[in-house]
Design a protein around this motif. Sequence first.
Motif, PDB file in Angstrom:
ATOM      1  N   PHE A  67     -15.140   7.131  -0.954  1.00 46.40           N
ATOM      2  CA  PHE A  67     -13.744   7.046  -1.357  1.00 46.40           C
ATOM      3  C   PHE A  67     -12.813   7.492  -0.235  1.00 46.40           C
ATOM      4  CE2 PHE A  67     -15.601   6.190  -5.298  1.00 46.40           C
ATOM      5  CZ  PHE A  67     -14.634   5.853  -6.234  1.00 46.40           C
ATOM      6  N   ALA A  68     -13.317   7.561   0.974  1.00 50.88           N
ATOM      7  CA  ALA A  68     -12.500   7.965   2.120  1.00 50.88           C
ATOM      8  C   ALA A  68     -11.793   6.746   2.690  1.00 50.88           C
ATOM      9  CB  ALA A  68     -13.370   8.619   3.187  1.00 50.88           C
ATOM     10  N   THR A  69     -10.564   6.538   2.278  1.00 46.58           N
ATOM     11  CA  THR A  69      -9.765   5.441   2.799  1.00 46.58           C
ATOM     12  C   THR A  69      -8.312   5.704   2.478  1.00 46.58           C
ATOM     13  OG1 THR A  69      -9.444   3.051   2.819  1.00 46.58           O
ATOM     14  CG2 THR A  69      -9.986   4.048   0.713  1.00 46.58           C
ATOM     15  N   TYR A  70      -7.430   4.997   3.122  1.00 45.98           N
ATOM     16  CA  TYR A  70      -6.004   5.151   2.855  1.00 45.98           C
ATOM     17  C   TYR A  70      -5.633   4.364   1.598  1.00 45.98           C
ATOM     18  CZ  TYR A  70      -5.429   6.912   7.635  1.00 45.98           C
ATOM     19  OH  TYR A  70      -5.519   7.632   8.790  1.00 45.98           O
ATOM     20  N   GLY A  71      -4.861   4.992   0.704  1.00 43.67           N
ATOM     21  CA  GLY A  71      -4.387   4.281  -0.468  1.00 43.67           C
ATOM     22  C   GLY A  71      -2.886   4.079  -0.451  1.00 43.67           C
ATOM     23  N   GLN A  72      -2.233   4.562   0.602  1.00 46.18           N
ATOM     24  CA  GLN A  72      -0.782   4.472   0.688  1.00 46.18           C
ATOM     25  C   GLN A  72      -0.396   3.301   1.598  1.00 46.18           C
ATOM     26  OE1 GLN A  72       1.193   8.328   1.345  1.00 46.18           O
ATOM     27  NE2 GLN A  72      -0.837   9.261   1.232  1.00 46.18           N
ATOM     28  N   PRO A  73       0.380   2.337   1.084  1.00 45.79           N
ATOM     29  CA  PRO A  73       0.711   1.144   1.873  1.00 45.79           C
ATOM     30  C   PRO A  73       1.275   1.434   3.251  1.00 45.79           C
ATOM     31  CG  PRO A  73       1.403   0.869  -0.390  1.00 45.79           C
ATOM     32  CD  PRO A  73       0.934   2.291  -0.269  1.00 45.79           C
ATOM     33  N   ALA A  74       2.236   2.341   3.352  1.00 47.57           N
ATOM     34  CA  ALA A  74       2.853   2.609   4.653  1.00 47.57           C
ATOM     35  C   ALA A  74       1.830   3.122   5.654  1.00 47.57           C
ATOM     36  CB  ALA A  74       3.988   3.620   4.498  1.00 47.57           C
ATOM     37  N   LYS A  75       0.885   3.913   5.168  1.00 44.25           N
ATOM     38  CA  LYS A  75      -0.116   4.491   6.058  1.00 44.25           C
ATOM     39  C   LYS A  75      -1.179   3.474   6.445  1.00 44.25           C
ATOM     40  CE  LYS A  75       0.405   9.369   4.971  1.00 44.25           C
ATOM     41  NZ  LYS A  75      -0.272  10.619   4.548  1.00 44.25           N
ATOM     42  N   THR A 168       0.075  14.829  -3.429  1.00 46.06           N
ATOM     43  CA  THR A 168       0.794  15.788  -2.587  1.00 46.06           C
ATOM     44  C   THR A 168       2.153  15.212  -2.212  1.00 46.06           C
ATOM     45  OG1 THR A 168      -0.268  14.875  -0.607  1.00 46.06           O
ATOM     46  CG2 THR A 168      -1.300  16.804  -1.618  1.00 46.06           C
ATOM     47  N   ILE A 169       3.142  16.088  -2.117  1.00 42.66           N
ATOM     48  CA  ILE A 169       4.478  15.661  -1.723  1.00 42.66           C
ATOM     49  C   ILE A 169       4.394  14.989  -0.346  1.00 42.66           C
ATOM     50  CG2 ILE A 169       6.814  16.413  -1.165  1.00 42.66           C
ATOM     51  CD1 ILE A 169       6.122  16.682  -4.122  1.00 42.66           C
ATOM     52  N   GLY A 170       4.981  13.820  -0.242  1.00 42.67           N
ATOM     53  CA  GLY A 170       4.882  13.036   0.989  1.00 42.67           C
ATOM     54  C   GLY A 170       4.054  11.786   0.787  1.00 42.67           C
ATOM     55  N   ASP A 171       3.306  11.714  -0.322  1.00 47.33           N
ATOM     56  CA  ASP A 171       2.571  10.504  -0.672  1.00 47.33           C
ATOM     57  C   ASP A 171       3.600   9.431  -1.013  1.00 47.33           C
ATOM     58  OD1 ASP A 171       1.081   8.487  -2.053  1.00 47.33           O
ATOM     59  OD2 ASP A 171      -0.480   9.962  -2.491  1.00 47.33           O
ATOM     60  N   ASN A 172       3.544   8.302  -0.309  1.00 45.82           N
ATOM     61  CA  ASN A 172       4.616   7.315  -0.452  1.00 45.82           C
ATOM     62  C   ASN A 172       4.323   6.211  -1.457  1.00 45.82           C
ATOM     63  OD1 ASN A 172       2.804   5.713   0.870  1.00 45.82           O
ATOM     64  ND2 ASN A 172       4.082   5.263   2.626  1.00 45.82           N
ATOM     65  N   ARG A 173       3.327   6.392  -2.300  1.00 47.44           N
ATOM     66  CA  ARG A 173       3.107   5.411  -3.357  1.00 47.44           C
ATOM     67  C   ARG A 173       4.272   5.460  -4.349  1.00 47.44           C
ATOM     68  NH1 ARG A 173      -3.335   6.427  -3.362  1.00 47.44           N
ATOM     69  NH2 ARG A 173      -2.583   8.431  -2.581  1.00 47.44           N
ATOM     70  N   LYS A 257      18.580  -3.634  -2.845  1.00 47.23           N
ATOM     71  CA  LYS A 257      18.888  -4.994  -2.411  1.00 47.23           C
ATOM     72  C   LYS A 257      17.909  -5.982  -3.033  1.00 47.23           C
ATOM     73  CE  LYS A 257      19.498  -7.717   1.826  1.00 47.23           C
ATOM     74  NZ  LYS A 257      19.400  -7.698   3.309  1.00 47.23           N
ATOM     75  N   LYS A 258      18.404  -7.066  -3.565  1.00 48.18           N
ATOM     76  CA  LYS A 258      17.577  -8.065  -4.213  1.00 48.18           C
ATOM     77  C   LYS A 258      16.597  -8.698  -3.236  1.00 48.18           C
ATOM     78  CE  LYS A 258      17.857 -11.922  -7.460  1.00 48.18           C
ATOM     79  NZ  LYS A 258      18.741 -12.862  -8.197  1.00 48.18           N
ATOM     80  N   ASN A 259      15.364  -8.890  -3.698  1.00 49.38           N
ATOM     81  CA  ASN A 259      14.292  -9.516  -2.917  1.00 49.38           C
ATOM     82  C   ASN A 259      13.887  -8.720  -1.680  1.00 49.38           C
ATOM     83  OD1 ASN A 259      14.163 -11.737  -4.672  1.00 49.38           O
ATOM     84  ND2 ASN A 259      15.840 -12.744  -3.594  1.00 49.38           N
ATOM     85  N   SER A 260      14.240  -7.450  -1.636  1.00 43.82           N
ATOM     86  CA  SER A 260      13.785  -6.603  -0.529  1.00 43.82           C
ATOM     87  C   SER A 260      12.373  -6.135  -0.817  1.00 43.82           C
ATOM     88  CB  SER A 260      14.716  -5.392  -0.387  1.00 43.82           C
ATOM     89  OG  SER A 260      14.232  -4.504   0.599  1.00 43.82           O
ATOM     90  N   ASN A 261      11.492  -6.235   0.165  1.00 41.00           N
ATOM     91  CA  ASN A 261      10.090  -5.866  -0.044  1.00 41.00           C
ATOM     92  C   ASN A 261       9.517  -5.310   1.261  1.00 41.00           C
ATOM     93  OD1 ASN A 261       7.504  -5.544  -1.009  1.00 41.00           O
ATOM     94  ND2 ASN A 261       7.066  -7.724  -1.213  1.00 41.00           N
ATOM     95  N   PRO A 262       9.963  -4.132   1.689  1.00 42.07           N
ATOM     96  CA  PRO A 262       9.577  -3.610   3.009  1.00 42.07           C
ATOM     97  C   PRO A 262       8.090  -3.345   3.180  1.00 42.07           C
ATOM     98  CG  PRO A 262      10.683  -1.927   1.704  1.00 42.07           C
ATOM     99  CD  PRO A 262      10.868  -3.218   0.982  1.00 42.07           C
ATOM    100  N   LEU A 263       7.381  -3.109   2.076  1.00 42.57           N
ATOM    101  CA  LEU A 263       5.953  -2.829   2.173  1.00 42.57           C
ATOM    102  C   LEU A 263       5.095  -4.047   1.825  1.00 42.57           C
ATOM    103  CD1 LEU A 263       5.853   0.782   0.675  1.00 42.57           C
ATOM    104  CD2 LEU A 263       5.850   0.096   3.078  1.00 42.57           C
ATOM    105  N   HIS A 264       5.754  -5.198   1.635  1.00 42.08           N
ATOM    106  CA  HIS A 264       5.053  -6.478   1.437  1.00 42.08           C
ATOM    107  C   HIS A 264       4.078  -6.439   0.261  1.00 42.08           C
ATOM    108  CE1 HIS A 264       6.687  -7.683   5.354  1.00 42.08           C
ATOM    109  NE2 HIS A 264       6.358  -6.470   5.754  1.00 42.08           N
TER     110      HIS A 264
END
Length: 318
Positions: A67-75, A168-173, A257-264
């Motif tokens: 289970f060692a993997t990134y789960g946060q899109p930005a990361k 933890t605080i800072g998790d960007n999900r 903003k409409k249709n904004s999707n920065p993390l795809h």
Amino acid sequence: MKILITGASGVIGQSLIEMLSDYSSSIDATFYKNKPKIISRKNINFIEYKKLIDENYKEKYDQIWHFATYGQPAKFMESWRDIIKLNVDDLNYLVNLLREDGHFFYASSSEIYGDKKSDEYTIPSSNPLSKRAIYTESKRLGEAFLNTSLNKKATFFRICLAYSPNFTIGDNRVIYELIVKGLKNKSIDLLDEGASERQYIFIKDAIEMMENIAFKESEYNFCKNGVWNISNPNHISILELAKIIGFYLQKEVKLGKKNSNPLHALSKVDITPKRYSDTFGNYKFTEINYGIQKVIESAKKQLKIFGKRISDHRVAKI
């Protein structure tokens, strides 16, 4: 039974250790920088992950839970080389640590299905040219590698948006960001109009589903090998989620903003745990309102501690 868990400090890993401790008195758990602080069990031996991925490491295990993997899109979009290493390259080392009659459990992702309605019998259709492709395609390749090399000794948990108070605080999900925004700001500001639909599964439910799959094979007469969707079929939009959080925190929700999707991210998630339902019957999932309240309680405690540390630091400097 000797068990190895990688990613012990993660949102899922922390709860996974608590569950697996009921089945084994010999558990090795890996971490990257800091050992998990909330683990209450005493039969855990913590190992730095980098020591595990070494040709000189010779320990053998009856079960390996990777289970060692990134789960946060930005990361995982930023650290894509690490994603390939964790989901694919490191499997070359890990499979050699499994005993001949052992079993490998792999944390995959429901994102590999793409945006179409899917169950365990649906062939994944993720887009290899999307901004999130390194994550999704590495999960697909990880599954393929294990399925080929272990020959019916691997289980793939395609997990769909598990959330937990043990974040933890800072998790960007999304769910955590919305709660922290509501606690720290005057309003909860969305990145877009909040129309995207999601399926959130509370950590207790995700862990119980995985526990049943891993340890009740003989009781229910099924084969645990292969794909299992760990998902809650109930849908909620990001806007609806934000409004629930806003209700409990008494904060206004403002559209972005409409249709904004920065993390795809996908516009809709529609994942059904059909194989699980066919095997164990319909699962009674935790209500989202209850889960959100638990995460809010955790976030409040963390922010209080965080604020106290800042205050103490300032006093010390003066």
